[in-house]
Design a protein around this motif. Structure first.
Motif, short mmCIF file in Angstrom:
data_model
loop_
_atom_site.label_atom_id
_atom_site.label_comp_id
_atom_site.label_asym_id
_atom_site.label_seq_id
_atom_site.Cartn_x
_atom_site.Cartn_y
_atom_site.Cartn_z
N PRO A 1 1.69 2.08 -10.03
CA PRO A 1 0.84 2.72 -9.04
C PRO A 1 1.20 2.23 -7.64
O PRO A 1 1.51 1.06 -7.44
CB PRO A 1 -0.57 2.29 -9.43
CG PRO A 1 -0.41 1.17 -10.38
CD PRO A 1 0.97 1.25 -10.95
N LYS A 2 1.19 3.16 -6.71
CA LYS A 2 1.53 2.85 -5.33
C LYS A 2 0.47 1.91 -4.77
O LYS A 2 -0.71 2.09 -4.97
CB LYS A 2 1.57 4.15 -4.53
CG LYS A 2 2.13 4.00 -3.17
CD LYS A 2 3.63 3.89 -3.18
CE LYS A 2 4.12 4.00 -1.74
NZ LYS A 2 5.41 3.50 -1.54
N GLN A 3 0.93 0.90 -4.07
CA GLN A 3 0.02 -0.06 -3.46
C GLN A 3 -0.13 0.28 -1.97
O GLN A 3 0.53 -0.30 -1.11
CB GLN A 3 0.54 -1.48 -3.67
CG GLN A 3 0.57 -1.86 -5.13
CD GLN A 3 1.10 -3.26 -5.35
OE1 GLN A 3 1.79 -3.82 -4.52
NE2 GLN A 3 0.75 -3.83 -6.49
N PHE A 4 -1.01 1.23 -1.72
CA PHE A 4 -1.20 1.72 -0.36
C PHE A 4 -1.82 0.65 0.55
O PHE A 4 -1.52 0.60 1.74
CB PHE A 4 -2.05 2.99 -0.34
CG PHE A 4 -1.37 4.15 -1.01
CD1 PHE A 4 -0.15 4.61 -0.56
CD2 PHE A 4 -1.96 4.80 -2.08
CE1 PHE A 4 0.48 5.70 -1.16
CE2 PHE A 4 -1.34 5.88 -2.69
CZ PHE A 4 -0.12 6.33 -2.22
N ALA A 5 -2.69 -0.19 0.01
CA ALA A 5 -3.32 -1.23 0.83
C ALA A 5 -2.26 -2.17 1.38
O ALA A 5 -2.28 -2.53 2.57
CB ALA A 5 -4.36 -1.99 0.01
N ALA A 6 -1.33 -2.57 0.55
CA ALA A 6 -0.25 -3.46 1.00
C ALA A 6 0.64 -2.75 2.01
O ALA A 6 1.05 -3.33 3.02
CB ALA A 6 0.57 -3.93 -0.20
N ALA B 1 -9.04 8.74 -0.09
CA ALA B 1 -8.64 7.84 1.00
C ALA B 1 -7.12 7.67 1.00
O ALA B 1 -6.49 7.64 2.07
CB ALA B 1 -9.33 6.48 0.85
N ALA B 2 -6.52 7.56 -0.19
CA ALA B 2 -5.06 7.42 -0.29
C ALA B 2 -4.37 8.66 0.28
O ALA B 2 -3.34 8.54 0.96
CB ALA B 2 -4.65 7.20 -1.75
N ALA B 3 -4.93 9.83 0.03
CA ALA B 3 -4.35 11.07 0.58
C ALA B 3 -4.44 11.07 2.11
O ALA B 3 -3.49 11.49 2.79
CB ALA B 3 -5.07 12.29 0.00
N ARG B 4 -5.57 10.60 2.63
CA ARG B 4 -5.70 10.52 4.10
C ARG B 4 -4.67 9.53 4.66
O ARG B 4 -4.06 9.78 5.70
CB ARG B 4 -7.12 10.11 4.50
CG ARG B 4 -8.15 11.21 4.27
CD ARG B 4 -9.48 10.92 4.96
NE ARG B 4 -10.11 9.68 4.53
CZ ARG B 4 -11.08 9.59 3.64
NH1 ARG B 4 -11.55 10.69 3.05
NH2 ARG B 4 -11.61 8.43 3.32
N TRP B 5 -4.45 8.42 3.95
CA TRP B 5 -3.43 7.45 4.37
C TRP B 5 -2.05 8.08 4.38
O TRP B 5 -1.28 7.93 5.31
CB TRP B 5 -3.47 6.21 3.49
CG TRP B 5 -2.28 5.33 3.67
CD1 TRP B 5 -1.27 5.09 2.78
CD2 TRP B 5 -1.93 4.57 4.85
NE1 TRP B 5 -0.33 4.25 3.31
CE2 TRP B 5 -0.71 3.91 4.59
CE3 TRP B 5 -2.52 4.40 6.09
CZ2 TRP B 5 -0.08 3.09 5.52
CZ3 TRP B 5 -1.90 3.58 7.02
CH2 TRP B 5 -0.69 2.94 6.73
N ARG B 6 -1.72 8.81 3.32
CA ARG B 6 -0.40 9.46 3.24
C ARG B 6 -0.23 10.45 4.40
O ARG B 6 0.86 10.55 4.97
CB ARG B 6 -0.22 10.19 1.89
CG ARG B 6 -0.11 9.31 0.68
CD ARG B 6 0.95 8.19 0.73
NE ARG B 6 2.25 8.61 1.21
CZ ARG B 6 3.07 7.85 1.93
NH1 ARG B 6 2.76 6.62 2.25
NH2 ARG B 6 4.23 8.31 2.34
N ASN B 7 -1.29 11.17 4.75
CA ASN B 7 -1.22 12.10 5.89
C ASN B 7 -0.95 11.35 7.19
O ASN B 7 -0.17 11.80 8.03
CB ASN B 7 -2.51 12.93 6.01
CG ASN B 7 -2.62 13.96 4.92
OD1 ASN B 7 -1.62 14.38 4.33
ND2 ASN B 7 -3.84 14.36 4.62
#
Length: 175
Positions: free
Chosen positions: A100-105, A157-163
């Motif tokens: 799984p992608k670690q978006f927080a990091a 939230a992850a989708a908003r981060w990717r955007n």
């Protein structure tokens, strides 16, 4: 029978298999004419009666009883083989699945990049001095999250981060 009881009975049976005679056979007591189940000593070959079979015992029931240790060992072997196969398949499947992608990091690293800080200043009004703490606060505000950890736990939230990352990448390419 429920699963827990079945597991308990299976463990009991496995323990008993290690203690019971390895081989049984059928014999006939000459004096009484009754059939017997005998335990066969695998080292000496001696046969000792362990149970009498009554005349009402059918041929199929006799077969099950006289071959019970062999059948149980075969079933245990097959179950252990199946369990090992399942474990191996699970390991292979988990190795094939992407981590799984670690978006927080990723977000924490981006908040330390000078280019990302400049992007946040130009496009999202980040105030000077451009620090990673201010960037982290701005990103949480932009993404409407209270903690970067939400990026790993919340798909929206992850989708908003990717955007936001995509917008940063586009800004970087086109200035």
């Amino acid at each position: 029978m429920n699963l827990e009881l079945a597991k308990e009975k299976y463990q009991d049976a496995r323990q008993l298999l290690g203690l019971a005679s390895e081989e049984w056979c059928e014999s006939y007591e000459i004096e009484s004419g009754l059939a017997e189940i005998c335990a066969k000593d695998t080292l000496t070959g001696e046969v000792e009666p362990i149970a009498h079979l009554l005349p009402a015992c059918s041929y199929d029931d006799r077969r099950i009883m006289t071959h019970a240790p062999t059948y149980m060992r075969a079933m245990d072997f097959l179950l252990q083989y199946a369990f090992n196969e399942i474990r191996d398949l699970r390991q292979r499947l988990s190795a094939q699945q992407p981590k799984p992608k670690q978006f927080a990091a990723e977000c924490a690293m981006k908040c330390s990049e000078p280019a990302f800080l400049k992007f946040l200043e130009e496009r999202h009004g980040l105030q000077r001095p451009l620090t990673k703490e201010r960037a982290a606060t701005k990103v949480r505000s932009i993404l409407n999250i209270s903690s970067r950890r939400e990026l790993d736990d919340n798909q929206v939230a992850a989708a908003r981060w990717r955007n936001l990352v995509n917008a940063f990448d586009a800004w970087r390419r086109h200035g």
